[in-house]
Write an enzyme that holds these catalytic residues in place. Sequence first.
Site, PDB file in Angstrom:
ATOM      1  N   TYR A 182     -34.713  -7.148 -44.137  1.00  0.00           N
ATOM      2  CA  TYR A 182     -34.903  -6.985 -45.579  1.00  0.00           C
ATOM      3  C   TYR A 182     -34.486  -8.238 -46.355  1.00  0.00           C
ATOM      4  O   TYR A 182     -34.891  -8.410 -47.502  1.00  0.00           O
ATOM      5  CB  TYR A 182     -34.101  -5.799 -46.121  1.00  0.00           C
ATOM      6  CG  TYR A 182     -34.465  -4.444 -45.563  1.00  0.00           C
ATOM      7  CD1 TYR A 182     -35.600  -4.252 -44.760  1.00  0.00           C
ATOM      8  CD2 TYR A 182     -33.683  -3.330 -45.834  1.00  0.00           C
ATOM      9  CE1 TYR A 182     -35.915  -3.001 -44.243  1.00  0.00           C
ATOM     10  CE2 TYR A 182     -33.999  -2.074 -45.324  1.00  0.00           C
ATOM     11  CZ  TYR A 182     -35.108  -1.923 -44.516  1.00  0.00           C
ATOM     12  OH  TYR A 182     -35.410  -0.689 -44.010  1.00  0.00           O
TER      13      TYR A 182
ATOM     14  N   HIS B 159     -33.796  -1.448 -35.116  1.00  0.00           N
ATOM     15  CA  HIS B 159     -34.766  -1.174 -36.185  1.00  0.00           C
ATOM     16  C   HIS B 159     -36.113  -0.685 -35.639  1.00  0.00           C
ATOM     17  O   HIS B 159     -36.699   0.253 -36.161  1.00  0.00           O
ATOM     18  CB  HIS B 159     -34.962  -2.447 -37.021  1.00  0.00           C
ATOM     19  CG  HIS B 159     -35.509  -2.194 -38.384  1.00  0.00           C
ATOM     20  ND1 HIS B 159     -35.319  -3.064 -39.418  1.00  0.00           N
ATOM     21  CD2 HIS B 159     -36.235  -1.170 -38.898  1.00  0.00           C
ATOM     22  CE1 HIS B 159     -35.911  -2.589 -40.510  1.00  0.00           C
ATOM     23  NE2 HIS B 159     -36.474  -1.443 -40.211  1.00  0.00           N
TER      24      HIS B 159
END
Length: 267
Positions: free
Chosen positions: A40, A98
């Site tokens: 991110y 992730h």
Amino acid sequence: MKDMPQLGIGTFRLEGDVARDAVTNALDVGFRHIDTAQIYGNEAQVGDAIQTSGIARSDLFVTTKVWYESLGDDHFIPSVHESLAKLKLEYVDLLLVHWPYPGTDIALEAYLTQLAEAKKLGLARHIGVSNFTIDLMDKAEAILGKGELYTNQIELHPFMQNQQVVKACRDKGIRVTAYMPFAVGDVMKDDTLKQIADAHGATPAQVVLSWMEKRHYYAIPSSTSRQHLSENLAYGGVQLSDEELLRIDGLDNGKRIVNPDFAPQWD
């Protein structure tokens, strides 16, 4: 050890000052669960917001995720140290893989062993996965042992309820964390959800969060609006009837939003 709060703030697609301000506002209105990830690019801003909030570390639950390019033995633990440095924390409450590694040159066992090592080193209190299929969860449990995976974070909203994966998580005692719980705003436009919301003097978002709690899903919606953050946190005031819950269950049409080219073969 602190348990994961039912509701957290997601920070996907939030960058720079926007990310810092969103987390600051979230903490200010009462959120105590913050979800970020290496990819991110906002761990530093999340860390700034935590640091300036004045909230005791023991009152917060912070999640970050290791990106698939850092899953190799030589990158995994260093990448976690880098995340902690950006977050200005000594540990995260939850560390996730992730995405399952899309290639064949890094074995599942290798990077899950590194994940367990991060916990052993005290860099994470809990460990888990994200975007894992039933087959991958079976393999992960065989590698790590039963009860080691704290959660599987998956796309889940009224239109995509991921029921097979949810059942597998339940069978294994793995918590289900829903990302994209509002289906990128689609829940706000749905007639059924709007009708139920109107009946309760609530927002469709609050209705979805109430439904998620009743169905034992954790949720990490993202918002940059202080008003929406406050509304989301107040979802507990919406008490849905069994009939309303079933109406929301009936919205499932398998509509998947997140499906990158490196995704696994979905269930």
